[in-house]
Design a protein around this motif. Structure first.
Motif, PDB file in Angstrom:
ATOM      1  N   UNK A  40       0.846  -1.197   0.000  1.00 42.52           N
ATOM      2  CA  UNK A  40       0.000   0.000   0.000  1.00 42.52           C
ATOM      3  C   UNK A  40       0.885   1.252   0.000  1.00 42.52           C
ATOM      4  N   UNK A  41       1.902   1.228   0.828  1.00 45.29           N
ATOM      5  CA  UNK A  41       2.847   2.353   0.865  1.00 45.29           C
ATOM      6  C   UNK A  41       3.589   2.475  -0.461  1.00 45.29           C
ATOM      7  N   UNK A  42       4.011   1.332  -1.030  1.00 46.31           N
ATOM      8  CA  UNK A  42       4.716   1.385  -2.311  1.00 46.31           C
ATOM      9  C   UNK A  42       3.819   1.951  -3.411  1.00 46.31           C
ATOM     10  N   UNK A  43       2.556   1.595  -3.409  1.00 51.94           N
ATOM     11  CA  UNK A  43       1.643   2.146  -4.411  1.00 51.94           C
ATOM     12  C   UNK A  43       1.578   3.666  -4.302  1.00 51.94           C
ATOM     13  N   UNK A  44       1.496   4.190  -3.085  1.00 54.76           N
ATOM     14  CA  UNK A  44       1.454   5.645  -2.898  1.00 54.76           C
ATOM     15  C   UNK A  44       2.747   6.299  -3.392  1.00 54.76           C
ATOM     16  N   UNK A  45       3.874   5.664  -3.109  1.00 54.93           N
ATOM     17  CA  UNK A  45       5.163   6.189  -3.581  1.00 54.93           C
ATOM     18  C   UNK A  45       5.216   6.185  -5.096  1.00 54.93           C
ATOM     19  N   UNK A  46       4.808   5.081  -5.710  1.00 53.47           N
ATOM     20  CA  UNK A  46       4.880   4.984  -7.174  1.00 53.47           C
ATOM     21  C   UNK A  46       3.924   5.967  -7.844  1.00 53.47           C
ATOM     22  N   UNK A  47       2.784   6.224  -7.240  1.00 50.37           N
ATOM     23  CA  UNK A  47       1.884   7.244  -7.791  1.00 50.37           C
ATOM     24  C   UNK A  47       2.535   8.620  -7.725  1.00 50.37           C
ATOM     25  N   UNK A  48       3.094   8.948  -6.549  1.00 53.83           N
ATOM     26  CA  UNK A  48       3.683  10.274  -6.345  1.00 53.83           C
ATOM     27  C   UNK A  48       4.883  10.512  -7.262  1.00 53.83           C
ATOM     28  N   UNK A  49       5.757   9.513  -7.370  1.00 64.71           N
ATOM     29  CA  UNK A  49       6.986   9.709  -8.134  1.00 64.71           C
ATOM     30  C   UNK A  49       6.838   9.460  -9.629  1.00 64.71           C
ATOM     31  N   UNK A  50       5.918   8.561 -10.021  1.00 66.14           N
ATOM     32  CA  UNK A  50       5.873   8.139 -11.416  1.00 66.14           C
ATOM     33  C   UNK A  50       4.525   8.365 -12.088  1.00 66.14           C
ATOM     34  N   UNK A  51       3.470   7.751 -11.564  1.00 63.39           N
ATOM     35  CA  UNK A  51       2.178   7.776 -12.254  1.00 63.39           C
ATOM     36  C   UNK A  51       1.611   9.188 -12.385  1.00 63.39           C
ATOM     37  N   UNK A  52       1.779  10.012 -11.360  1.00 62.75           N
ATOM     38  CA  UNK A  52       1.260  11.380 -11.397  1.00 62.75           C
ATOM     39  C   UNK A  52       2.283  12.389 -11.903  1.00 62.75           C
ATOM     40  N   UNK A  53       3.375  11.913 -12.442  1.00 61.19           N
ATOM     41  CA  UNK A  53       4.466  12.767 -12.898  1.00 61.19           C
ATOM     42  C   UNK A  53       4.416  12.865 -14.423  1.00 61.19           C
ATOM     43  N   UNK A  54       4.125  14.043 -14.943  1.00 61.92           N
ATOM     44  CA  UNK A  54       4.007  14.228 -16.391  1.00 61.92           C
ATOM     45  C   UNK A  54       5.322  13.989 -17.136  1.00 61.92           C
ATOM     46  N   UNK A  55       6.439  14.045 -16.453  1.00 64.06           N
ATOM     47  CA  UNK A  55       7.731  13.812 -17.100  1.00 64.06           C
ATOM     48  C   UNK A  55       8.024  12.322 -17.286  1.00 64.06           C
ATOM     49  N   UNK A  56       7.242  11.464 -16.629  1.00 63.72           N
ATOM     50  CA  UNK A  56       7.463  10.017 -16.715  1.00 63.72           C
ATOM     51  C   UNK A  56       6.531   9.422 -17.771  1.00 63.72           C
ATOM     52  N   UNK A  57       7.123   8.834 -18.810  1.00 67.96           N
ATOM     53  CA  UNK A  57       6.333   8.190 -19.859  1.00 67.96           C
ATOM     54  C   UNK A  57       5.828   6.834 -19.382  1.00 67.96           C
ATOM     55  N   UNK A  58       6.698   6.079 -18.692  1.00 66.14           N
ATOM     56  CA  UNK A  58       6.311   4.778 -18.156  1.00 66.14           C
ATOM     57  C   UNK A  58       7.320   4.351 -17.101  1.00 66.14           C
ATOM     58  N   UNK A  59       6.912   3.364 -16.312  1.00 63.69           N
ATOM     59  CA  UNK A  59       7.820   2.794 -15.321  1.00 63.69           C
ATOM     60  C   UNK A  59       7.463   1.330 -15.126  1.00 63.69           C
TER      61      UNK A  59
END
Length: 162
Positions: free
Chosen positions: A125-144
């Motif tokens: 659950x914590x990892x999902x929140x981290x991945x959303x904050x750093x990657x999924x909600x980041x317009x500079x990230x195309x994919x991860x």
């Protein structure tokens, strides 16, 4: 304020290399013990360690903590693809990842991937929140892509010193 010299500006001799091998295994080894192992005086060992620190060869002294003891049960290795490799995009990602305490290691790499990160979290659950904050909600990230470690086989920063 003077900046430390680049590590390439100081030549390492066999004594320096022997000292570094010992310090990498345990940087709390007493200098008198190191001195005995490398056949130098404790004062000479101290001077050499100080010189290697000043030259940036020894970057810092750290403790490697067992993440499980802190309840950090998830280790994820994450491949990050940025939308582009322009300096403002890359620099923004570097700053974001550097500021994130969950990011234990961050490498800007070649080969079709922009970054490889090592992230620790308490649970999924914590990892999902981290991945959303750093990657999924980041317009500079195309994919991860996240790779979740099943077992920590080797950790540490010991480098083979010839």
């Amino acid at each position: 304020m003077s900046r430390p010299r680049a590590s390439g500006e100081r030549r390492l001799d066999s004594f320096d290399r022997a000292i570094l091998r010992i310090l990498q295994r345990d940087n709390k080894t007493p200098q008198r013990e190191i001195a005995g192992a490398v056949n130098l005086s404790a004062a000479a060992v101290q001077r050499r360690i100080a010189a290697m620190e000043a030259a940036g060869i020894i970057e810092r002294n750290i403790a490697i903590v067992d993440t499980r003891a802190l309840g950090m049960t998830i280790t994820a290795i994450v491949e990050v693809h940025l939308t582009d490799e322009r300096p403002p995009t890359v620099d923004g990602a570097k700053a974001l990842f550097l500021a994130a305490p969950e990011v234990q290691q961050c490498y800007y790499v070649t080969g079709g991937i922009s970054f490889v990160l090592v992230i620790v979290a308490g649970d999924m659950i914590e990892y999902e929140a981290i991945s959303r904050r750093l990657f999924a909600d980041n317009d500079a990230v195309a994919s991860f892509r996240s790779l979740i470690a099943l077992n920590r086989v080797k950790t540490g920063a010991e480098i083979r010193i010839a």
